[in-house]
Design a protein around this motif. Structure first.
Motif, mmCIF file in Angstrom:
data_model
loop_
_atom_site.group_PDB
_atom_site.id
_atom_site.type_symbol
_atom_site.label_atom_id
_atom_site.label_comp_id
_atom_site.label_asym_id
_atom_site.label_seq_id
_atom_site.Cartn_x
_atom_site.Cartn_y
_atom_site.Cartn_z
ATOM 1 N N UNK A 180 0.841 -1.197 0.000
ATOM 2 C CA UNK A 180 0.000 0.000 0.000
ATOM 3 C C UNK A 180 0.882 1.255 0.000
ATOM 4 N N UNK A 181 1.926 1.239 0.820
ATOM 5 C CA UNK A 181 2.839 2.396 0.878
ATOM 6 C C UNK A 181 3.489 2.624 -0.487
ATOM 7 N N UNK A 182 3.860 1.543 -1.159
ATOM 8 C CA UNK A 182 4.478 1.649 -2.491
ATOM 9 C C UNK A 182 3.457 2.225 -3.495
ATOM 10 N N UNK A 183 2.223 1.739 -3.409
ATOM 11 C CA UNK A 183 1.169 2.211 -4.321
ATOM 12 C C UNK A 183 0.919 3.710 -4.123
ATOM 13 N N UNK A 184 1.004 4.149 -2.863
ATOM 14 C CA UNK A 184 0.806 5.580 -2.590
ATOM 15 C C UNK A 184 1.949 6.404 -3.161
ATOM 16 N N UNK A 185 3.174 5.845 -3.057
ATOM 17 C CA UNK A 185 4.341 6.539 -3.596
ATOM 18 C C UNK A 185 4.232 6.673 -5.118
ATOM 19 N N UNK A 186 3.699 5.633 -5.752
ATOM 20 C CA UNK A 186 3.584 5.639 -7.218
ATOM 21 C C UNK A 186 2.366 6.432 -7.716
ATOM 22 N N UNK A 187 1.547 6.871 -6.765
ATOM 23 C CA UNK A 187 0.357 7.638 -7.141
ATOM 24 C C UNK A 187 -0.810 6.753 -7.569
ATOM 25 N N UNK A 188 -0.721 5.419 -7.355
ATOM 26 C CA UNK A 188 -1.834 4.519 -7.682
ATOM 27 C C UNK A 188 -2.888 4.530 -6.588
ATOM 28 N N UNK A 189 -2.443 4.808 -5.360
ATOM 29 C CA UNK A 189 -3.398 4.837 -4.250
ATOM 30 C C UNK A 189 -3.453 6.257 -3.694
ATOM 31 N N UNK A 190 -4.654 6.658 -3.296
ATOM 32 C CA UNK A 190 -4.849 7.992 -2.716
ATOM 33 C C UNK A 190 -4.181 8.047 -1.329
ATOM 34 N N UNK A 191 -3.942 9.284 -0.853
ATOM 35 C CA UNK A 191 -3.415 9.455 0.508
ATOM 36 C C UNK A 191 -4.379 8.784 1.491
ATOM 37 N N UNK A 192 -5.699 8.964 1.282
ATOM 38 C CA UNK A 192 -6.680 8.193 2.047
ATOM 39 C C UNK A 192 -7.263 7.136 1.099
ATOM 40 N N UNK A 193 -6.746 5.909 1.187
ATOM 41 C CA UNK A 193 -7.137 4.883 0.208
ATOM 42 C C UNK A 193 -8.389 4.098 0.591
#
Ligand code: HSE
Length: 436
Positions: A180-193
């Motif tokens: 999840x942290x990686x997805x947030x870094x890549x912009x695939x997941x929102x800050x609030x996912x």
């Protein structure tokens, strides 16, 4: 003929994509639509950015009310999102006789019945291809391409963020939080996912597809939601050893008792095409009685993929806006007076198969006790896997796959199994669908 005039509410990722695609493919789009489609007005709070993106090609305002009330505007494209101001603006646009194109799945899943009734009364169209699976034309397929069929079920990977996380957990053996942290870094997941990983976003899309497939009103509040936050890499590995992958699926199925409407992690056979949809991609499997199974695959989000769906709706509305409303495709595929009141089944009444993982003491009789409880509940075991205890340990994992069973029976059996002193932790239960 003079171009049809469009007012854009919000020029963020999808709005700017819509602007670009319309400009780049202007001549082909005009040949298809029969007249030009012109974004005449854009409302955005960031007026400067909107001006930069549009290069002074249209009027920019910071108050969306000016767009939905402007007599020049024929079609309002709502790309604000959410169910607050977006709902007010969509209803106001309809009341002012504008057609609406929207990518807002939450709005339609929750307030679609009210919005379509208002549109019906005004004789305007509300088009929403972009609301489900981004660029995949699944609404068009369900509403028109498959119209000869009695649709039996739909199963979809309709949240790219969750699919990315599950793909990474499987291929790299990583834990949920790490990916999840990686997805947030890549912009695939929102800050609030939350909406993506807890299944809300998928349930919004599933609610819309279910309504169109079965001719029922939108009933998001009756959808069952279970996200991917509790999935562990070990279950993904065990599933793989048994020939399955775990995907967050949206499933809606017609049964004799009612309609299933559920989003949850699901084991599916690794050999199915849909099991091999990886990363942020989306796919929807639709089973019709005449056509059989059909699979739709593509980008479920992103600027131009979603704009592709928005512009397709703009072309549709442009072609049909002079047609008698009676002769247009109904919003929910079925004539508004012909919607069915088929009940949505509670999850306890759903019939599916299960993956069960149990942490047990490695001693005689444990398995006999567990299988006795399952047999007494008429739950049949389809496959079984027992791991050797780790060096020096006196406990191990047992994994069982069951045949089809009604959920309430599995719940009751799990409660009895968890009460055995030899069962050392809560039973992990994941639903399983063969999709055959
Ligand atoms: N956030 C969604 C996804 C895309 O991850 O697929 C928009 O619904």
């Amino acid at each position: 003929m003079k171009p049809i005039k469009v007012g854009l509410l919000g020029i963020g990722t999808v709005g700017s994509g819509t602007f670009k695609v319309l400009q780049r493919n202007q001549s082909e789009i005009t040949r298809r639509a029969g007249r030009g489609i012109e974004i005449a007005m854009v409302a955005d709070l960031d007026v400067e950015r909107a001006r930069l993106l549009t290069g002074g090609a249209c009027k920019i305002v910071n108050d969306a009310n000016l767009v939905v009330t402007d007599p020049e505007i024929d079609i309002v494209v709502e790309l604000i999102g959410g169910t607050g101001i977006a709902k007010e603006l969509v209803l106001k646009a309809i009341a002012n006789g504008k057609h609406v194109v929207t990518a807002n799945k939450a709005l339609l899943a929750k307030f679609g019945n009210e919005i379509f009734a208002a549109a019906q009364a005004q004789g305007v169209m509300v088009a929403f291809e972009a609301a489900v699976a981004g660029g995949i034309p699944i609404i068009k397929a369900l509403r028109e391409g498959l119209t000869a069929n009695r649709i039996e079920w739909i199963a979809g990977i309709i949240n790219g963020t969750s699919n990315f996380i599950l793909s990474e957990m499987r291929s790299k053996g990583l834990a949920f939080d790490t990916v999840l942290a990686e997805a947030q870094k890549l912009g695939y997941a929102e800050a609030d996912p939350t909406f993506d990983i807890e299944g809300n976003d998928a349930a919004h899309k599933l609610t819309i597809m279910s309504a169109i497939a079965f001719g029922i009103p939108m009933q998001f509040e009756k959808a069952y939601l279970e996200g991917i936050t509790k999935l562990t890499a070990i279950d993904i590995q065990y599933a793989e050893q048994l020939g399955y992958r775990i995907k967050l699926l949206g499933i809606t199925r017609r049964t004799e008792q009612g309609i299933e409407l559920r989003v949850h992690p699901t084991l599916i056979p690794a050999k199915r095409l849909i099991a091999n949809v990886e990363g942020v991609m989306n796919a929807v499997l639709v089973k019709g009685d005449a056509v059989g199974a059909t699979l739709y695959y593509g980008a479920g989000a992103g600027s131009e993929p979603t704009a592709s769906a928005v512009v397709a709706d703009l072309v549709d509305v442009t072609r049909l806006h002079t047609a008698d409303p009676e002769h247009r495709v109904p919003h929910l595929a079925f004539q508004p007076g012909s919607l069915a009141d088929t009940p949505i089944l509670p999850i306890s009444e759903v019939v599916t198969a299960y993956y069960l993982r149990l942490r047990v003491a490695d001693q005689p009789g444990v398995l006999a006790d567990i299988t006795r409880i399952l047999a007494d509940a008429s739950i049949s075991i389809d496959a079984f896997l027992q791991k050797e205890p780790a060096e020096g340990e006196k406990q191990t994992d047992i994994i069982m796959l069951t045949h089809l069973t009604v959920e309430k029976r599995v719940d009751a059996a799990i409660a009895k199994i968890e009460a055995l002193y030899t069962v050392l932790s809560k039973v992990t239960r994941i639903r399983l669908e063969e999709l055959s």
